[in-house]
Design a protein around this motif. Structure first.
Motif, PDB file in Angstrom:
ATOM      1  N   PHE A 226      51.916  43.412  34.616  1.00 34.37           N
ATOM      2  CA  PHE A 226      51.660  43.402  35.850  1.00 34.37           C
ATOM      3  C   PHE A 226      52.134  44.822  36.819  1.00 34.37           C
ATOM      4  O   PHE A 226      51.480  45.638  37.259  1.00 34.37           O
ATOM      5  CB  PHE A 226      51.965  42.467  36.786  1.00 34.37           C
ATOM      6  CG  PHE A 226      51.095  40.963  36.670  1.00 34.37           C
ATOM      7  CD1 PHE A 226      49.889  40.845  37.375  1.00 34.37           C
ATOM      8  CD2 PHE A 226      51.640  40.024  35.701  1.00 34.37           C
ATOM      9  CE1 PHE A 226      49.324  39.737  37.449  1.00 34.37           C
ATOM     10  CE2 PHE A 226      50.623  38.985  35.416  1.00 34.37           C
ATOM     11  CZ  PHE A 226      49.570  38.704  36.359  1.00 34.37           C
ATOM     12  N   LEU A 227      53.301  45.101  36.356  1.00 31.03           N
ATOM     13  CA  LEU A 227      53.840  46.372  36.747  1.00 31.03           C
ATOM     14  C   LEU A 227      53.146  47.603  36.385  1.00 31.03           C
ATOM     15  O   LEU A 227      53.134  48.532  36.703  1.00 31.03           O
ATOM     16  CB  LEU A 227      55.558  46.244  36.533  1.00 31.03           C
ATOM     17  CG  LEU A 227      56.440  45.112  37.259  1.00 31.03           C
ATOM     18  CD1 LEU A 227      57.751  45.195  36.720  1.00 31.03           C
ATOM     19  CD2 LEU A 227      56.321  45.292  38.681  1.00 31.03           C
ATOM     20  N   LEU A 228      53.035  47.340  34.842  1.00 32.99           N
ATOM     21  CA  LEU A 228      52.116  48.574  34.313  1.00 32.99           C
ATOM     22  C   LEU A 228      51.011  48.877  34.879  1.00 32.99           C
ATOM     23  O   LEU A 228      50.655  50.142  35.052  1.00 32.99           O
ATOM     24  CB  LEU A 228      52.188  48.130  32.482  1.00 32.99           C
ATOM     25  CG  LEU A 228      51.611  49.424  31.664  1.00 32.99           C
ATOM     26  CD1 LEU A 228      52.449  50.565  31.649  1.00 32.99           C
ATOM     27  CD2 LEU A 228      51.376  48.656  30.481  1.00 32.99           C
ATOM     28  N   ALA A 229      50.110  47.671  35.029  1.00 33.55           N
ATOM     29  CA  ALA A 229      48.888  47.929  35.813  1.00 33.55           C
ATOM     30  C   ALA A 229      49.080  48.640  37.185  1.00 33.55           C
ATOM     31  O   ALA A 229      48.237  49.519  37.459  1.00 33.55           O
ATOM     32  CB  ALA A 229      48.122  46.600  35.827  1.00 33.55           C
ATOM     33  N   ALA A 246      54.334  53.287  26.012  1.00 36.65           N
ATOM     34  CA  ALA A 246      53.626  54.343  25.145  1.00 36.65           C
ATOM     35  C   ALA A 246      52.259  54.720  25.027  1.00 36.65           C
ATOM     36  O   ALA A 246      51.909  55.837  24.916  1.00 36.65           O
ATOM     37  CB  ALA A 246      54.076  53.965  23.455  1.00 36.65           C
ATOM     38  N   GLU A 247      51.425  53.798  25.248  1.00 34.91           N
ATOM     39  CA  GLU A 247      50.001  54.185  24.939  1.00 34.91           C
ATOM     40  C   GLU A 247      49.684  54.557  26.602  1.00 34.91           C
ATOM     41  O   GLU A 247      48.756  55.522  26.398  1.00 34.91           O
ATOM     42  CB  GLU A 247      49.180  52.775  25.048  1.00 34.91           C
ATOM     43  CG  GLU A 247      49.450  52.177  23.359  1.00 34.91           C
ATOM     44  CD  GLU A 247      48.247  51.102  23.348  1.00 34.91           C
ATOM     45  OE1 GLU A 247      47.490  50.997  24.214  1.00 34.91           O
ATOM     46  OE2 GLU A 247      48.340  50.271  22.251  1.00 34.91           O
ATOM     47  N   ALA A 248      50.053  54.209  27.538  1.00 37.84           N
ATOM     48  CA  ALA A 248      49.718  54.905  28.614  1.00 37.84           C
ATOM     49  C   ALA A 248      50.212  56.123  28.954  1.00 37.84           C
ATOM     50  O   ALA A 248      49.453  57.286  29.366  1.00 37.84           O
ATOM     51  CB  ALA A 248      50.348  54.052  29.869  1.00 37.84           C
ATOM     52  N   GLY A 252      47.968  59.757  28.928  1.00 37.77           N
ATOM     53  CA  GLY A 252      48.052  60.622  30.176  1.00 37.77           C
ATOM     54  C   GLY A 252      48.000  59.822  31.460  1.00 37.77           C
ATOM     55  O   GLY A 252      47.882  60.279  32.660  1.00 37.77           O
ATOM     56  N   ARG A 253      47.999  58.393  31.207  1.00 38.25           N
ATOM     57  CA  ARG A 253      47.670  57.456  32.670  1.00 38.25           C
ATOM     58  C   ARG A 253      49.102  57.436  33.243  1.00 38.25           C
ATOM     59  O   ARG A 253      49.171  57.192  34.587  1.00 38.25           O
ATOM     60  CB  ARG A 253      47.409  56.060  32.123  1.00 38.25           C
ATOM     61  CG  ARG A 253      45.920  56.300  31.346  1.00 38.25           C
ATOM     62  CD  ARG A 253      45.267  54.975  31.281  1.00 38.25           C
ATOM     63  NE  ARG A 253      46.120  54.103  30.659  1.00 38.25           N
ATOM     64  CZ  ARG A 253      46.190  54.007  29.379  1.00 38.25           C
ATOM     65  NH1 ARG A 253      45.370  54.808  28.414  1.00 38.25           N
ATOM     66  NH2 ARG A 253      46.988  53.264  28.493  1.00 38.25           N
ATOM     67  N   LEU A 254      50.255  57.616  32.722  1.00 41.65           N
ATOM     68  CA  LEU A 254      51.466  57.696  33.063  1.00 41.65           C
ATOM     69  C   LEU A 254      52.553  58.856  32.571  1.00 41.65           C
ATOM     70  O   LEU A 254      52.125  59.531  31.448  1.00 41.65           O
ATOM     71  CB  LEU A 254      52.386  56.505  32.684  1.00 41.65           C
ATOM     72  CG  LEU A 254      51.893  55.113  33.320  1.00 41.65           C
ATOM     73  CD1 LEU A 254      52.939  53.868  32.809  1.00 41.65           C
ATOM     74  CD2 LEU A 254      52.175  55.032  35.042  1.00 41.65           C
ATOM     75  N   LEU A 255      53.233  59.512  33.478  1.00 46.10           N
ATOM     76  CA  LEU A 255      54.119  60.650  33.142  1.00 46.10           C
ATOM     77  C   LEU A 255      55.484  60.280  32.948  1.00 46.10           C
ATOM     78  O   LEU A 255      55.899  59.678  34.100  1.00 46.10           O
ATOM     79  CB  LEU A 255      53.786  61.547  34.259  1.00 46.10           C
ATOM     80  CG  LEU A 255      52.428  62.415  34.109  1.00 46.10           C
ATOM     81  CD1 LEU A 255      52.475  63.404  35.157  1.00 46.10           C
ATOM     82  CD2 LEU A 255      52.146  63.056  32.790  1.00 46.10           C
ATOM     83  N   ASP A 301      59.597  53.680  19.304  1.00 42.34           N
ATOM     84  CA  ASP A 301      60.346  54.947  19.874  1.00 42.34           C
ATOM     85  C   ASP A 301      59.877  56.032  19.299  1.00 42.34           C
ATOM     86  O   ASP A 301      60.324  57.404  19.937  1.00 42.34           O
ATOM     87  CB  ASP A 301      61.695  54.750  20.168  1.00 42.34           C
ATOM     88  CG  ASP A 301      61.986  53.858  21.187  1.00 42.34           C
ATOM     89  OD1 ASP A 301      61.443  53.649  22.287  1.00 42.34           O
ATOM     90  OD2 ASP A 301      63.389  53.155  21.038  1.00 42.34           O
ATOM     91  N   ALA A 302      59.450  55.880  18.225  1.00 37.81           N
ATOM     92  CA  ALA A 302      59.097  57.565  17.289  1.00 37.81           C
ATOM     93  C   ALA A 302      58.469  58.323  17.943  1.00 37.81           C
ATOM     94  O   ALA A 302      58.636  59.504  17.808  1.00 37.81           O
ATOM     95  CB  ALA A 302      58.429  56.940  15.957  1.00 37.81           C
ATOM     96  N   TRP A 303      57.387  57.932  18.835  1.00 37.71           N
ATOM     97  CA  TRP A 303      56.502  58.896  19.488  1.00 37.71           C
ATOM     98  C   TRP A 303      57.186  59.816  20.577  1.00 37.71           C
ATOM     99  O   TRP A 303      56.821  60.848  20.767  1.00 37.71           O
ATOM    100  CB  TRP A 303      55.199  57.998  20.139  1.00 37.71           C
ATOM    101  CG  TRP A 303      55.924  56.911  21.330  1.00 37.71           C
ATOM    102  CD1 TRP A 303      56.272  55.911  21.065  1.00 37.71           C
ATOM    103  CD2 TRP A 303      55.899  57.448  22.648  1.00 37.71           C
ATOM    104  NE1 TRP A 303      56.824  55.401  22.340  1.00 37.71           N
ATOM    105  CE2 TRP A 303      56.318  56.335  23.305  1.00 37.71           C
ATOM    106  CE3 TRP A 303      55.535  58.604  23.315  1.00 37.71           C
ATOM    107  CZ2 TRP A 303      56.612  56.181  24.627  1.00 37.71           C
ATOM    108  CZ3 TRP A 303      55.528  58.780  24.981  1.00 37.71           C
ATOM    109  CH2 TRP A 303      56.120  57.407  25.164  1.00 37.71           C
ATOM    110  N   TRP A 304      58.022  59.147  21.101  1.00 36.21           N
ATOM    111  CA  TRP A 304      58.467  60.041  22.294  1.00 36.21           C
ATOM    112  C   TRP A 304      59.879  60.415  22.048  1.00 36.21           C
ATOM    113  O   TRP A 304      60.371  61.623  22.408  1.00 36.21           O
ATOM    114  CB  TRP A 304      58.793  59.085  23.720  1.00 36.21           C
ATOM    115  CG  TRP A 304      60.016  57.989  23.577  1.00 36.21           C
ATOM    116  CD1 TRP A 304      59.688  56.740  23.055  1.00 36.21           C
ATOM    117  CD2 TRP A 304      61.229  58.167  24.057  1.00 36.21           C
ATOM    118  NE1 TRP A 304      60.995  56.039  23.517  1.00 36.21           N
ATOM    119  CE2 TRP A 304      61.744  56.884  23.791  1.00 36.21           C
ATOM    120  CE3 TRP A 304      61.976  58.974  24.313  1.00 36.21           C
ATOM    121  CZ2 TRP A 304      63.322  56.799  24.034  1.00 36.21           C
ATOM    122  CZ3 TRP A 304      63.548  59.099  24.737  1.00 36.21           C
ATOM    123  CH2 TRP A 304      64.081  57.578  24.429  1.00 36.21           C
TER     124      TRP A 304
END
Length: 306
Positions: A226-229, A246-248, A252-255, A301-304
């Motif tokens: 809910f918080l993510l949305a 990670a996906e957001a 580019g939906r979140l920074l 965590d690998a992606w960031w």
């Protein structure tokens, strides 16, 4: 007196026809063999063997007891063999409690591989964001994320959980981008209320000191999705585990914000009731998850961290 051992010694004496031969088969002294049989007869208050210098024969009571001992020892051997096979090939129903956001994203995708490796284990997932009582709910193990775990449970560490501060580009364009944790006090923050002091956010500053900031906001929930949305919709700034955002962020939906400040890491652990003998099915799952998630950097965590 060890009754099973005494019964086994008694049967070996009968089958060998002498105390000396039985001692050789059992790898113990003749005196020890004689003592076990004597203790068994004393416990039963019955003569089992008639002994002379040359012969050894069963009494009537000894004959009946020998037949029963054979059945009992055979059942014990079968039970031990069955348990040993179960240790080698774990089986049975495994009930696992896991939070909905983490379970759906990172636990569920592993289940096909686990079930292929252990076809004898059936899985029942109890998905809930509430911290359930394992004993009362009949749950074999749980995956929990915390800094401290219930002392009555065994906790096996699996991976670190890092937390990120994020917001949608739309929100930042309207309200500005915070550069330090103190600036969060002037922003709308989306709060997860499933923890103690949900409005107090802690940060590890570049200099190493711990900084606590009291945030405010008009939206709170006990579920991260809910918080993510809400964050993706531009409602405010959210504090979320990296596995949630990670996906957001990739889309580019979140920074991510406050890159120079880190929030204290949490621990993902497999927890199960404290007991002397852990079921093979639980040991199999814990070992499997340690293989999957126990590297230097958790998969989520690998992606960031790159």
């Amino acid at each position: 007196m060890d009754k099973l051992l005494a019964m086994d010694v008694f049967c070996r004496v009968v089958e060998s026809g002498s105390f000396v031969k039985a001692s050789e088969r059992l790898g113990m002294s003749t005196t020890a063999v004689s003592r076990h049989v004597a203790e068994l007869e004393g416990h039963l208050d019955t003569r089992l063997l008639q002994r002379t210098t040359r012969t050894l024969r069963l009494t009537e009571s000894g004959t009946r007891f020998y037949e029963r001992c054979q059945l009992i020892l055979s059942e014990v051997a079968d039970a031990e063999m069955e348990l040993d096979q179960q240790r080698q090939n774990p089986s049975g129903l495994l009930r696992i409690s896991v939070s909905i956001p983490f379970g759906a994203r990172h636990f569920a995708p592993l289940l096909p591989r686990f079930c292929e490796r252990y076809p004898g284990i059936e899985i029942e997932v109890v998905a809930s964001d509430r911290k359930l009582s394992l004993v009362d709910e009949g749950i074999d193990m749980a995956l929990r994320i915390s800094r401290e775990f219930d002392g009555s449970l065994i906790a096996r560490p699996l991976a670190k959980i890092h937390t990120l501060i994020c917001a949608a580009p739309d929100y930042l364009s309207r309200q500005g981008t915070p550069v330090t944790p103190d600036e969060l006090a002037g922003h709308v923050c989306l709060v997860y209320n499933g923890v103690p002091e949900p409005y107090v956010w802690s940060f590890e500053c570049p200099q190493g000191e711990l900084r606590q900031v009291r945030v405010q906001g008009g939206f709170q929930a006990d579920n991260g999705d809910f918080l993510l949305a809400a964050a993706e919709g531009g409602m405010g700034i959210t504090r979320q585990p990296s596995f949630m955002v990670a996906e957001a962020i990739a889309g580019g939906r979140l920074l991510p914000l406050l890159a120079d400040y880190r929030m204290p890491a949490l621990q993902l652990a497999a927890v199960y009731p404290s007991r002397r003998f852990v079921p093979a099915k639980v040991r199999a799952m814990v070992s499997f998850l340690q293989e999957e998630w126990g590297g230097p950097v958790a998969p989520w965590d690998a992606w960031w961290q790159k």
